[in-house]
Design an enzyme around this catalytic site. Sequence first.
Site, PDB file in Angstrom:
ATOM      1  N   ASP A  51       0.831  -1.211   0.000  1.00  0.00           N
ATOM      2  CA  ASP A  51       0.000   0.000   0.000  1.00  0.00           C
ATOM      3  C   ASP A  51       0.856   1.246   0.000  1.00  0.00           C
ATOM      4  OD1 ASP A  51      -2.071  -1.883   2.156  1.00  0.00           O
ATOM      5  OD2 ASP A  51      -2.440  -1.429   0.057  1.00  0.00           O
ATOM      6  N   GLY A  52       1.980   1.170   0.698  1.00  0.00           N
ATOM      7  CA  GLY A  52       2.837   2.347   0.762  1.00  0.00           C
ATOM      8  C   GLY A  52       3.369   2.747  -0.599  1.00  0.00           C
TER       9      GLY A  52
HETATM   10  N1  LIG Z   1      -2.075   2.780  14.025  1.00  0.00           N
HETATM   11  C1  LIG Z   1      -2.187   2.554  12.715  1.00  0.00           C
HETATM   12  O1  LIG Z   1      -2.928   1.739  12.194  1.00  0.00           O
HETATM   13  C2  LIG Z   1      -1.337   3.361  11.807  1.00  0.00           C
HETATM   14  C3  LIG Z   1      -0.348   4.180  12.298  1.00  0.00           C
HETATM   15  C4  LIG Z   1       0.388   4.917  11.384  1.00  0.00           C
HETATM   16  C5  LIG Z   1       0.137   4.871  10.006  1.00  0.00           C
HETATM   17  N2  LIG Z   1      -0.857   4.057   9.589  1.00  0.00           N
HETATM   18  C6  LIG Z   1      -1.173   4.002   8.185  1.00  0.00           C
HETATM   19  O2  LIG Z   1      -0.050   3.713   7.389  1.00  0.00           O
HETATM   20  C7  LIG Z   1      -0.191   4.489   6.209  1.00  0.00           C
HETATM   21  C8  LIG Z   1       1.132   4.626   5.570  1.00  0.00           C
HETATM   22  O3  LIG Z   1       1.327   3.356   4.963  1.00  0.00           O
HETATM   23  P1  LIG Z   1       2.791   2.902   4.601  1.00  0.00           P
HETATM   24  O4  LIG Z   1       2.679   1.597   3.887  1.00  0.00           O
HETATM   25  O5  LIG Z   1       3.487   4.025   3.951  1.00  0.00           O
HETATM   26  O6  LIG Z   1       3.425   2.732   6.015  1.00  0.00           O
HETATM   27  P2  LIG Z   1       3.589   1.372   6.743  1.00  0.00           P
HETATM   28  O7  LIG Z   1       4.552   0.536   6.008  1.00  0.00           O
HETATM   29  O8  LIG Z   1       3.803   1.663   8.158  1.00  0.00           O
HETATM   30  O9  LIG Z   1       2.142   0.706   6.546  1.00  0.00           O
HETATM   31  C9  LIG Z   1       1.164   0.777   7.566  1.00  0.00           C
HETATM   32  C10 LIG Z   1       0.179  -0.316   7.293  1.00  0.00           C
HETATM   33  O10 LIG Z   1      -1.022   0.332   6.827  1.00  0.00           O
HETATM   34  C11 LIG Z   1      -1.518  -0.399   5.732  1.00  0.00           C
HETATM   35  N3  LIG Z   1      -2.280   0.527   4.890  1.00  0.00           N
HETATM   36  C12 LIG Z   1      -1.825   1.619   4.269  1.00  0.00           C
HETATM   37  N4  LIG Z   1      -2.839   2.203   3.582  1.00  0.00           N
HETATM   38  C13 LIG Z   1      -3.946   1.429   3.794  1.00  0.00           C
HETATM   39  C14 LIG Z   1      -5.297   1.509   3.363  1.00  0.00           C
HETATM   40  N5  LIG Z   1      -5.716   2.505   2.600  1.00  0.00           N
HETATM   41  N6  LIG Z   1      -6.162   0.569   3.768  1.00  0.00           N
HETATM   42  C15 LIG Z   1      -5.758  -0.435   4.565  1.00  0.00           C
HETATM   43  N7  LIG Z   1      -4.470  -0.568   5.020  1.00  0.00           N
HETATM   44  C16 LIG Z   1      -3.588   0.367   4.632  1.00  0.00           C
HETATM   45  C17 LIG Z   1      -0.279  -0.881   5.015  1.00  0.00           C
HETATM   46  O11 LIG Z   1      -0.601  -2.011   4.246  1.00  0.00           O
HETATM   47  C18 LIG Z   1       0.622  -1.257   6.179  1.00  0.00           C
HETATM   48  O12 LIG Z   1       0.389  -2.584   6.578  1.00  0.00           O
HETATM   49  C19 LIG Z   1      -0.737   5.807   6.708  1.00  0.00           C
HETATM   50  O13 LIG Z   1      -1.419   6.504   5.685  1.00  0.00           O
HETATM   51  C20 LIG Z   1      -1.694   5.353   7.779  1.00  0.00           C
HETATM   52  O14 LIG Z   1      -2.997   5.195   7.267  1.00  0.00           O
HETATM   53  C21 LIG Z   1      -1.598   3.283  10.436  1.00  0.00           C
HETATM   54  N1  LIG Z   2       9.239   3.916  -4.879  1.00  0.00           N
HETATM   55  C1  LIG Z   2       9.433   4.199  -3.582  1.00  0.00           C
HETATM   56  N2  LIG Z   2      10.392   5.069  -3.215  1.00  0.00           N
HETATM   57  C2  LIG Z   2      10.569   5.348  -1.913  1.00  0.00           C
HETATM   58  N3  LIG Z   2       9.865   4.821  -0.876  1.00  0.00           N
HETATM   59  C3  LIG Z   2       8.899   3.949  -1.200  1.00  0.00           C
HETATM   60  C4  LIG Z   2       8.631   3.594  -2.558  1.00  0.00           C
HETATM   61  N4  LIG Z   2       7.613   2.698  -2.552  1.00  0.00           N
HETATM   62  C5  LIG Z   2       7.251   2.518  -1.255  1.00  0.00           C
HETATM   63  N5  LIG Z   2       8.011   3.263  -0.442  1.00  0.00           N
HETATM   64  C6  LIG Z   2       7.955   3.293   1.037  1.00  0.00           C
HETATM   65  O1  LIG Z   2       8.379   2.050   1.495  1.00  0.00           O
HETATM   66  C7  LIG Z   2       7.599   1.644   2.630  1.00  0.00           C
HETATM   67  C8  LIG Z   2       7.143   0.233   2.436  1.00  0.00           C
HETATM   68  O2  LIG Z   2       6.387   0.194   1.236  1.00  0.00           O
HETATM   69  P1  LIG Z   2       5.055  -0.651   1.224  1.00  0.00           P
HETATM   70  O3  LIG Z   2       4.145  -0.133   2.281  1.00  0.00           O
HETATM   71  O4  LIG Z   2       4.539  -0.690  -0.137  1.00  0.00           O
HETATM   72  O5  LIG Z   2       5.563  -2.104   1.612  1.00  0.00           O
HETATM   73  P2  LIG Z   2       4.994  -2.920   2.824  1.00  0.00           P
HETATM   74  O6  LIG Z   2       4.876  -2.039   4.023  1.00  0.00           O
HETATM   75  O7  LIG Z   2       5.811  -4.131   2.903  1.00  0.00           O
HETATM   76  O8  LIG Z   2       3.555  -3.331   2.288  1.00  0.00           O
HETATM   77  P3  LIG Z   2       2.171  -2.993   2.981  1.00  0.00           P
HETATM   78  O9  LIG Z   2       2.077  -1.475   2.945  1.00  0.00           O
HETATM   79  O10 LIG Z   2       1.163  -3.653   2.128  1.00  0.00           O
HETATM   80  O11 LIG Z   2       2.237  -3.497   4.379  1.00  0.00           O
HETATM   81  C9  LIG Z   2       6.437   2.601   2.722  1.00  0.00           C
HETATM   82  O12 LIG Z   2       6.598   3.420   3.859  1.00  0.00           O
HETATM   83  C10 LIG Z   2       6.512   3.441   1.488  1.00  0.00           C
HETATM   84  O13 LIG Z   2       6.257   4.819   1.780  1.00  0.00           O
END
Ligand SMILES: NC(=O)c1ccc[n+]([C@@H]2O[C@H](COP(=O)([O-])OP(=O)(O)OC[C@H]3O[C@@H](n4cnc5c(N)ncnc54)[C@H](O)[C@@H]3O)[C@@H](O)[C@H]2O)c1
Ligand SMILES: Nc1ncnc2c1ncn2[C@@H]1O[C@H](COP(=O)(O)OP(=O)(O)OP(=O)(O)O)[C@@H](O)[C@H]1O
Length: 578
Positions: A342-343
């Site tokens: 998702d990130g």
């Molecule tokens: N307490 C919490 O649940 C918490 C805390 C901080 C951030 N977040 C979420 O993490 C997002 C950033 O994601 P990231 O991947 O860059 O950081 P990250 O890697 O910390 O991911 C946080 C988790 O949120 C999940 N996630 C992100 N967007 C989602 C969505 N729209 N619906 C369901 N799950 C989702 C991701 O899959 C990941 O498992 C922020 O926008 C925020 O929504 C959640």
């Molecule tokens: N192309 C990119 N360049 C820099 N940072 C990135 C890029 N793609 C993703 N990231 C950062 O890397 C982190 C991990 O990416 P991502 O969330 O997609 O993987 P994940 O956490 O393993 O998967 P999920 O979000 O499904 O749990 C995120 O915080 C995202 O902001």
Amino acid sequence: MSSMKTISPSQLKSNGNASASQQENGFVDSLSLLHSERAVQELIQEPLVQGTDDHLIEFSEAMQTVAKALRQVAEAKASAQAEAAEWKRKYELERARNLQLEHKVPGNELWAKLQNWWTRASPDNAVGIIRLFLPCLVCWEIWKERNEQGSEALSFGEQNGNGEKADNTEDQPVLLNQASEQSEKCCGKNGICSHEVLRDGEPYCNSSVVQNKIMRKASFKLSWCCKGEKSDQHKRDVVSFERGNITTAERSSKQIALKWESPPQTLLILTKPNSTSVRILCAKMVSWLKEQKKLYIFVEPRVRVELLKESSYFNFVQTWQDDEEVLLLHTKVDLVVTLGGDGTVLWAASMFKGSVPPIVSFSLGSLGFMTPFHSEQYRDCLDSILQGPINITLRHRLQCQVIREAAKNEYETEEPILVLNEVTIDRGISSFLTNLECYCDNSFVTCVQGDGLILSTTSGSTAYSLAAGGSMVHPQVPGILFTPICPHSLSFRPLILPEHVTIRVQVSFNSRGPAWASFDGKDRKQLAAGDALVCSMATCPVPTACLVDSTSDFLRSIHEDLHWNLRKTQSFDGPRDP
Ligand SMILES: NC(=O)c1ccc[n+]([C@@H]2O[C@H](COP(=O)([O-])OP(=O)(O)OC[C@H]3O[C@@H](n4cnc5c(N)ncnc54)[C@H](O)[C@@H]3O)[C@@H](O)[C@H]2O)c1
Ligand SMILES: Nc1ncnc2c1ncn2[C@@H]1O[C@H](COP(=O)(O)OP(=O)(O)OP(=O)(O)O)[C@@H](O)[C@H]1O
């Protein structure tokens, strides 16, 4: 002294309650609270003197009126600042366009003037000689500049991305910066909007190198389709009035389908960093897209370096050199493919400040709520997507702007930030409760006293907002979620507000500590007392491709990823009497 009216204890209590309920809403600041409490103390200790009561009541009413007027002024200032920032953006865009037009016109005007000078100049007087000489000098300058541009353009084609002499210019990459420099000269500092690159017959860049290297963007059409049939359902009135009955258009599935009108030719692949599996898949996908689909591929600079380390075969892959050129991506890229979680989808969305090309997300993360496509079947998936039509979800984004109390005018406002999930305003490392005054279209909503507040899109309703107790909302539902983080109140329930409102969150002047804003979990900014965050729905949504359709994908995600309402089924041991 006027006759005094006795205030009964219950009246006194109700007044006290009135100020108490105002405190909950952050309506009355501590100073006036102190005054009214002290006034109440004096009233209780001394015999009730009617004149003082009337005076106090009048004073309290006056204070409330002043407080309300001050708040309205503050709200007006914030919305004026937000509007000014928007007008400034539009003005700069228009100014860039006009400059570009002027740049085209002077040449013609200048030639006309030169002809005029030429015919009028007579060598028998000094002025005539100057008139004769000067235009030639200007002509020489213009010719020299055009000649230099021409030779630069030719040299682009002769160099590959590493600046070495190329053996075959056909496959040499035109770095986005080279294309964008040409495009910038033709189209102004802010680049051009996608619709301009679709204009037939009028190449948006004169340079021969750029024209034959960067093909024009693929055009497509979006249409509503109901229950699988591909009908161009026209938007009907939401509410119609017939024979005295107010009715709304019948509820039918509003799945949006994207149909290519010209084949997509340029793809941007974005990958999650530091993942070997993602790197391997990216290399396979890039070579398949090049060999089988003959597409142009853009990747991030980091990824191009990784690919070239693997093999110099990937020299055809294109990239960019700085953020300036990233702003032009939307004019060149037909489709974005993300390899990650998702990130990575959030990252892809954050790269486009304006219109966003359709995004196809392959799941290579841990949760993958917004990444429906399976990476093992990338060939079949991409085949059907490049063919179309594609069911898409238009994921709306929030446009967030920090308005500093200290800012003297609208020109000091900071650039707006777009979020696909949510913006949070929290207490950061401070141990104090937040004290956030919230307004919706200038109407006071409440004062948030707790760990903070989440303003989330419906796409983000399953992310942080969900963890904070907010509802899960289908991403096509237009709305803004208003979800408190650990509120210190038993009655604060999350809200869902309409998509058309503007929400303003101001750090109260009575706040004991600063607050922090973070955008999709990143780019934290400190907010001091008086600073405000103004949020409204952005105009450009993020179109994400569906595996099946918006609703099926959403339900699959909450079942499979979030295990929503997963429960052992009650055993059935025969019908029972009710
Ligand atoms: N307490 C919490 O649940 C918490 C805390 C901080 C951030 N977040 C979420 O993490 C997002 C950033 O994601 P990231 O991947 O860059 O950081 P990250 O890697 O910390 O991911 C946080 C988790 O949120 C999940 N996630 C992100 N967007 C989602 C969505 N729209 N619906 C369901 N799950 C989702 C991701 O899959 C990941 O498992 C922020 O926008 C925020 O929504 C959640
Ligand atoms: N192309 C990119 N360049 C820099 N940072 C990135 C890029 N793609 C993703 N990231 C950062 O890397 C982190 C991990 O990416 P991502 O969330 O997609 O993987 P994940 O956490 O393993 O998967 P999920 O979000 O499904 O749990 C995120 O915080 C995202 O902001």
